[in-house]
Write a protein that holds these residues in place. Structure first.
Motif, mmCIF file in Angstrom:
data_model
loop_
_atom_site.group_PDB
_atom_site.id
_atom_site.type_symbol
_atom_site.label_atom_id
_atom_site.label_comp_id
_atom_site.label_asym_id
_atom_site.label_seq_id
_atom_site.Cartn_x
_atom_site.Cartn_y
_atom_site.Cartn_z
ATOM 1 N N LEU A 1 32.425 28.218 47.239
ATOM 2 C CA LEU A 1 32.541 27.060 48.120
ATOM 3 C C LEU A 1 31.219 26.848 48.849
ATOM 4 O O LEU A 1 30.371 27.740 48.907
ATOM 5 C CB LEU A 1 33.664 27.276 49.129
ATOM 6 N N PRO A 2 31.012 25.661 49.435
ATOM 7 C CA PRO A 2 29.786 25.431 50.213
ATOM 8 C C PRO A 2 29.635 26.466 51.315
ATOM 9 O O PRO A 2 30.626 26.909 51.913
ATOM 10 C CB PRO A 2 30.012 24.028 50.790
ATOM 11 N N GLU A 3 28.393 26.843 51.610
ATOM 12 C CA GLU A 3 28.131 27.890 52.595
ATOM 13 C C GLU A 3 28.706 27.557 53.964
ATOM 14 O O GLU A 3 29.190 28.440 54.677
ATOM 15 C CB GLU A 3 26.618 28.133 52.720
ATOM 16 N N ILE A 4 28.688 26.289 54.349
ATOM 17 C CA ILE A 4 29.165 25.931 55.680
ATOM 18 C C ILE A 4 30.651 26.243 55.841
ATOM 19 O O ILE A 4 31.102 26.635 56.913
ATOM 20 C CB ILE A 4 28.906 24.429 55.991
ATOM 21 N N ILE A 5 31.400 26.134 54.743
ATOM 22 C CA ILE A 5 32.832 26.437 54.805
ATOM 23 C C ILE A 5 33.045 27.935 54.943
ATOM 24 O O ILE A 5 33.789 28.404 55.810
ATOM 25 C CB ILE A 5 33.559 25.883 53.566
#
Length: 527
Positions: free
Chosen positions: A212-216
């Protein structure tokens, strides 16, 4: 690595490893809750956010016609489509509403399916409801405050409950034990005592492998309160703190003593701890609750029924509308009534540790026996299934059983092997069809096991096919999905009057997963 100064740390590491392994085994065998579908959706869009086409997104959502229909129906609502443009396809919905909002609408619909399922455990429905409500509130808050995309905030707050969703799906009995210890030890200590790690830590551990995207993934962390009191939080810190606030706010609704008098003070205390920069007041919080309630109601109505909305939704709605709050869930009532004692199972349901270990050993020996037989004579399918039935009857106290296998046309399943009067009555008949909206259709569609302690309950009877209603007669039912790499190819129906079997199946989940994994090696039997 364990801490030599803390002898308990090694035990927690072992427990944590076992917890993660058991859940990953459950996911790998195909007994998937709704949330892994959400992972696929978020991954597919996030990984190609700059290049994904309308057709690709439409194809992802269109994999499930039911989800697609509900997304289109809700996209026509004024809140998503203020211009009132008629939307009849996913392509139109994306064009009018936007990529991110349609993605999150699909995520919401998937979570709502778990919330509304009569066949999910109450705790699982409640946690799915918590994830939905948290996501909606985070989106509301960060639409008014902060520098984070509100649609990203929705995903992060919803997935903050991922660990709890996995625990209620795969390790429900242990989850209830941790909840029961919470008033005595505190939530984090209680879950570490039972699982070796907290639900948030478990969620991050599992999601780190989901690409998943790093921010998530990075938002799945606990922000110390002293950091939140700083003058300026980074966007990531703000996102994590806001997500934690939304979860904790809705967790208040699990408390039986919550009412209109004490809620404002409790809510303000949480707001001052986690989102002090938002300057939220009681009226603002209630206004946001009204919006969340409307979004939840919208999703529930899209199914045409409110029958299985969890207590959380009903209590939030009542708080927002200044009505008396309905009762909390049965588990919450039991825990808060006896805050320092884990609720014991009914006397008739108690299985001694030695009995459970013995059953576990026998099941694993059977795995080896079946594997040896398949290697020796892979065409002797009937012998393998008969061994499988023998072990289920002896170790799970089954009185009747039927193995349904997918017919060549793949539109239904026929009764191929079994024991008892029920099997004799329908042997060879195709009585399960994919299009049927009953417990078998659901099991085929999702590949999930279904355990029914009281299938004659008025809320469940409508989900049983007529031929099964005639033989239920107060028995428990269990449906075990048979999966291979191509998907579900069969269902095992077990019937028993021994109510402790349901608990035993939960306890022996890993062993039963292994047993069915061996079965998948024989290939799909022809008719």
């Amino acid at each position: 690595m364990s801490d030599p100064q803390n002898p308990g740390s090694e035990r927690r590491e072992i427990l944590a490893h076992q917890t993660v392994t058991r859940i990953r085994d459950g996911i790998a065998c195909g007994k998937l809750p709704v949330v892994p579908q959400i992972m696929e959706l978020i991954r597919a869009i996030s990984a190609k956010v700059d290049s994904i086409s309308i057709q690709e997104l439409a194809d992802i959502i269109g994999q499930d016609p039911g989800i697609m229909a509900r997304v289109i129906a809700i996209a026509n609502k004024l809140a998503y489509n203020p211009a009132g443009v008629e939307i009849a396809t996913i392509h139109q919905a994306i064009s009018v509403v936007g990529f991110e909002r349609i993605r999150n609408l699909a995520v919401s619909v998937m979570l709502a399916e778990n919330v509304e399922s009569a066949l999910s455990a109450e705790e699982n429905r409640e946690v799915a409801g918590l994830a939905l409500a948290s996501g909606f509130l985070a989106r509301e808050l960060l639409s008014d405050h902060g520098f984070i995309d509100p649609e990203v905030a929705f995903v992060c707050a919803a997935l903050r409950n991922y660990g709890r969703l996995m625990l209620t799906t795969f390790l429900l009995e242990d989850y209830e034990r941790a909840r029961a210890l919470t008033p005595q030890l505190g939530a984090d200590s209680a879950f570490r005592e039972v699982f070796g790690l907290t639900p948030l830590e478990l969620g991050r551990e599992l999601l780190e492998s989901e690409q998943l995207p790093e921010i998530i993934v990075n938002s799945m962390r606990q922000v110390p309160l002293q950091e939140i009191r700083k003058q300026a939080l980074s966007p990531l810190e703000q996102l994590a703190a806001t997500s934690e606030f939304t979860v904790r706010l809705f967790e208040l609704f699990e408390e039986p003593k919550l009412d209109h008098d004490n809620f404002p003070g409790r809510a303000m205390q949480l707001a001052e701890q986690y989102v002090p920069g938002f300057k939220l007041g009681p009226k603002t919080i209630l206004k946001h609750l009204q919006e969340v309630s409307l979004r939840c109601e919208e999703l529930v109505k899209s199914t045409g029924s409110r029958g299985f909305a969890p207590p959380l939704f009903r209590r939030v709605e009542a708080m927002a509308e200044n009505r008396p709050l309905p009762p909390v869930s049965i588990l919450s009532r039991r825990i808060h009534a006896h805050p320092t004692i884990a609720p014991p199972p009914p006397a008739s349901d108690v299985q001694s540790a030695s009995d459970v270990q013995s059953a576990s050993d026998v099941l694993m020996q059977c795995c080896q026996q079946m594997a040896d037989l398949i290697q020796k004579d892979p065409r002797n399918i009937e012998a393998v299934f008969q061994i499988f039935l023998d072990i289920l009857h002896s170790q799970l106290n089954l009185e009747q059983s039927i193995i349904f296998l997918l017919d060549p046309a793949k539109t239904g399943c026929s009764a191929r092997f079994g024991r008892g009067e029920a099997f004799q009555a329908i042997q060879g008949q195709t009585v399960i069809h994919r299009e049927n909206k009953d417990i078998f259709g659901l099991c085929l569609e999702r590949g999930e096991d279904i355990l029914l302690q009281n299938p004659e309950d008025s809320k469940l009877r409508g989900h049983l096919p007529p031929w099964l209603l005639a033989i239920v007669r107060g028995n428990c039912l269990l449906l075990l999905a048979l999966r291979d790499r191509k998907g579900v190819y069969g269902i095992v129906l077990g019937i028993t009057s021994h109510h402790e079997t349901i608990t035993l199946v939960e306890t022996l989940r890993s062993e039963l997963v292994s047993l069915r994994a061996v079965l998948s090696r024989i290939g799909r039997p022809g008719k």
